[in-house]
Design a protein around this motif. Sequence first.
Motif, short mmCIF file in Angstrom:
data_model
loop_
_atom_site.label_atom_id
_atom_site.label_comp_id
_atom_site.label_asym_id
_atom_site.label_seq_id
_atom_site.Cartn_x
_atom_site.Cartn_y
_atom_site.Cartn_z
N GLU A 19 0.83 -1.21 0.00
CA GLU A 19 0.00 0.00 0.00
C GLU A 19 0.86 1.26 0.00
OE1 GLU A 19 -3.25 2.13 2.89
OE2 GLU A 19 -3.24 -0.06 2.77
N ARG A 20 1.90 1.25 0.82
CA ARG A 20 2.79 2.42 0.91
C ARG A 20 3.51 2.68 -0.41
NH1 ARG A 20 4.84 1.39 5.63
NH2 ARG A 20 6.61 0.14 4.97
N ARG A 21 3.88 1.61 -1.11
CA ARG A 21 4.63 1.75 -2.36
C ARG A 21 3.74 1.87 -3.60
NH1 ARG A 21 10.39 0.56 -2.10
NH2 ARG A 21 10.21 1.29 -4.22
N GLY A 22 2.46 1.55 -3.43
CA GLY A 22 1.59 1.53 -4.60
C GLY A 22 1.79 0.30 -5.46
N TRP A 23 2.21 -0.78 -4.82
CA TRP A 23 2.48 -2.04 -5.51
C TRP A 23 1.46 -3.09 -5.07
CZ3 TRP A 23 8.40 -2.85 -4.23
CH2 TRP A 23 9.15 -1.87 -4.90
N SER A 24 1.49 -4.22 -5.75
CA SER A 24 0.73 -5.38 -5.31
C SER A 24 1.60 -6.19 -4.34
CB SER A 24 0.36 -6.26 -6.51
OG SER A 24 1.53 -6.87 -7.04
N CYS A 25 0.98 -7.11 -3.62
CA CYS A 25 1.75 -7.99 -2.73
C CYS A 25 2.72 -8.86 -3.53
CB CYS A 25 0.82 -8.86 -1.89
SG CYS A 25 0.04 -7.95 -0.54
N ALA A 26 2.31 -9.27 -4.72
CA ALA A 26 3.20 -10.06 -5.57
C ALA A 26 4.45 -9.25 -5.93
CB ALA A 26 2.47 -10.50 -6.84
N GLN A 27 4.28 -7.98 -6.22
CA GLN A 27 5.43 -7.13 -6.56
C GLN A 27 6.33 -6.94 -5.35
OE1 GLN A 27 3.12 -3.87 -8.20
NE2 GLN A 27 3.90 -4.34 -10.25
N VAL A 28 5.74 -6.82 -4.16
CA VAL A 28 6.55 -6.71 -2.93
C VAL A 28 7.37 -7.98 -2.76
CG1 VAL A 28 6.49 -6.58 -0.41
CG2 VAL A 28 5.03 -5.07 -1.77
N ALA A 29 6.75 -9.14 -2.95
CA ALA A 29 7.45 -10.41 -2.80
C ALA A 29 8.61 -10.52 -3.78
CB ALA A 29 6.47 -11.58 -2.99
N ILE A 30 8.39 -10.12 -5.02
CA ILE A 30 9.46 -10.17 -6.03
C ILE A 30 10.59 -9.23 -5.65
CG2 ILE A 30 10.02 -9.61 -8.43
CD1 ILE A 30 7.08 -10.52 -9.09
N ALA A 31 10.25 -8.01 -5.25
CA ALA A 31 11.27 -7.03 -4.86
C ALA A 31 12.04 -7.50 -3.63
CB ALA A 31 10.63 -5.67 -4.59
N TRP A 32 11.34 -8.11 -2.68
CA TRP A 32 11.98 -8.59 -1.45
C TRP A 32 13.02 -9.65 -1.77
CZ3 TRP A 32 9.23 -12.22 2.46
CH2 TRP A 32 9.96 -12.30 3.64
N VAL A 33 12.67 -10.58 -2.65
CA VAL A 33 13.62 -11.63 -3.06
C VAL A 33 14.79 -11.01 -3.81
CG1 VAL A 33 13.89 -13.62 -4.58
CG2 VAL A 33 11.90 -13.46 -3.08
N MET A 34 14.49 -10.07 -4.71
CA MET A 34 15.56 -9.43 -5.48
C MET A 34 16.49 -8.62 -4.56
SD MET A 34 13.42 -8.38 -8.90
CE MET A 34 14.78 -7.55 -9.69
N ASN A 35 15.94 -8.02 -3.52
CA ASN A 35 16.76 -7.28 -2.56
C ASN A 35 17.72 -8.20 -1.81
OD1 ASN A 35 16.15 -4.19 -1.73
ND2 ASN A 35 14.43 -5.09 -2.81
N GLN A 36 17.45 -9.49 -1.82
CA GLN A 36 18.33 -10.45 -1.17
C GLN A 36 19.37 -11.01 -2.15
OE1 GLN A 36 16.03 -13.29 1.21
NE2 GLN A 36 14.41 -11.76 1.32
N GLY A 37 19.40 -10.44 -3.35
CA GLY A 37 20.38 -10.86 -4.34
C GLY A 37 19.98 -12.09 -5.13
N VAL A 38 18.71 -12.42 -5.11
CA VAL A 38 18.21 -13.60 -5.81
C VAL A 38 17.38 -13.15 -7.01
CG1 VAL A 38 16.74 -15.64 -5.58
CG2 VAL A 38 18.16 -14.92 -3.67
N ILE A 39 17.55 -13.81 -8.12
CA ILE A 39 16.72 -13.56 -9.29
C ILE A 39 15.58 -14.56 -9.24
CG2 ILE A 39 16.59 -13.46 -11.81
CD1 ILE A 39 18.45 -11.35 -10.54
N PRO A 40 14.36 -14.09 -8.98
CA PRO A 40 13.24 -15.03 -8.83
C PRO A 40 12.76 -15.58 -10.17
CG PRO A 40 12.45 -12.79 -8.65
CD PRO A 40 13.95 -12.71 -8.77
N ILE A 41 12.29 -16.79 -10.14
CA ILE A 41 11.59 -17.37 -11.29
C ILE A 41 10.11 -17.30 -10.92
CG2 ILE A 41 11.20 -19.44 -12.67
CD1 ILE A 41 14.10 -20.25 -11.96
N VAL A 42 9.41 -16.40 -11.57
CA VAL A 42 8.04 -16.07 -11.18
C VAL A 42 7.06 -16.73 -12.15
CG1 VAL A 42 6.44 -14.18 -10.76
CG2 VAL A 42 8.88 -13.88 -10.28
N GLY A 43 6.08 -17.39 -11.59
CA GLY A 43 5.04 -18.00 -12.40
C GLY A 43 3.87 -17.05 -12.59
#
Length: 107
Positions: free
Chosen positions: A35-59
């Motif tokens: 809500e604060r970022r104007g994103w969806s929860c899915a986008q937060v999850a992707i960004a969170w994983v990417m912030n940990q240095g991981v490239i997610p494989i998203v379905g």
Amino acid sequence: GGSSLESISKYSRHRIRYFLKGTTELRATMERVAERRGWSCAQVAIAWVMNQGVIPIVGAKNVGQVEENWGIVNNSEDAWRLEEEDVKLLDDASNLSVEYYKGFDLV
């Protein structure tokens, strides 16, 4: 027939409810960050994983989900980065106790 909660064994339904109960705080934190970022929860999850240095494989199940997922990485170079405070909130909310995991047969 299709898969529904009614067709899942009583044992499996218990495990699903147990799992969801343990993720309540994380889901609520993701919703606040989204809500604060104007994103969806899915986008937060992707960004969170990417912030940990991981490239997610998203379905994705449909074009809308592909567009939503791509939207988080198809911005300026740092647009997907979470603020330190958000990362800490998400990390803390996801840090489930050993007691939580005892409810699962992990082997």
